[in-house]
Design a protein around this motif. Structure first.
Motif: not given
Length: 251
Positions: A85-104, A158-166
């Motif tokens: 609605x308020x912005x337009x874009x000029x694309x210059x790269x494209x990437x996937x997303x990942x979930x980084x999650x604590x093993x425990x 927060x992730x290394x301290x275990x306050x969040x899990x991912x």
């Protein structure tokens, strides 16, 4: 004739423009004052011939100012119905997303995170991601299971301290994730979505449609002549750089 066409295609430089970077991994590091987006901005400004003031802001603040018209540009932005609605874009790269999650956390797939009552997800305030990632964020937010931060560093802590899990990550976060204290306690799960285009963000309130097209033409020129690939190759292997910058832009 060619010279006249080049002048006609150049942006109107009759005023000073503003562009904001945000601190995010390899895109830009305030500590080193370096990154992909800084290199990209410098080349874009050089080609435009315009005077552009560059500053550093939080991502949330950037979107607010782009919407109001108080900020002309930012970089590495992705679209959403609201943002369109308020912005337009000029694309210059494209990437996937990942979930980084604590093993425990003992979770192997996305459904595990949604169904767990204790899983806390960390995100950067105002960030949006790919379709499946956004769905996960929205569901967990509705259950008060999302912690927001202004940048990556508090989320890593927060992730290394275990306050969040991912937390949600992308290729620009790889160097930090490779640090031993993070790598040893986490695993990575890929979201099942296609790569998401990222680009120059232009404020519709600050720039006319004709001027947006001129800036978009500069970005397309940087893609076509290999400049964008060269910038990304400074920070990634040639193979990964090619994966990020060689993509088809939908008309």
């Amino acid at each position: 004739m060619c010279s006249l066409r080049a002048v006609a295609a150049s942006p109107d430089c009759s005023r000073t423009f503003t562009l904001a970077l945000h601190d995010h991994g390899l895109l830009y590091s305030a500590d080193t004052d370096s990154g992909i987006d800084k290199d990209f901005a410098e080349e874009l400004i050089r080609r435009s011939g315009c005077k552009v003031g560059v500053s550093l802001m939080s991502r949330a603040r950037i979107w607010q100012l782009i919407e109001s018209g108080a900020l002309d540009f930012s970089l590495s932005g992705i679209a959403s119905p609201e943002r369109n609605r308020f912005a337009s874009f000029a694309w210059y790269f494209s990437n996937k997303y990942y979930l980084l999650v604590r093993k425990d956390a003992g979770m192997q797939q996305l459904a595990d995170f949604e169904n767990s009552e204790r899983f806390q997800l960390g995100v950067i305030r105002s960030f949006r991601y790919s379709t499946s990632a956004n769905r996960l964020v929205d569901r967990l937010a509705a259950a008060n299971r999302v912690s927001q931060a202004g940048g990556l560093a508090p989320l890593y802590q927060a992730l290394t301290l275990g306050r969040i899990q991912g937390m949600i990550m992308e290729p620009f976060d790889y160097p930090a994730v490779e640090q031993r204290e993070i790598r040893d306690v986490t695993s990575i799960i890929e979201f099942p979505d296609p790569p998401v285009p990222h680009g120059l963000i232009m404020s519709k309130k600050a720039l006319s449609v004709a001027e947006q097209e001129k800036w978009r033409a500069l970005v397309n020129e940087m893609r076509a002549d290999g400049t964008v690939r060269r910038i990304f190759s400074k920070y990634f292997s040639p193979k990964l750089a090619a994966t990020l910058v060689d993509f088809q832009v939908n008309p």
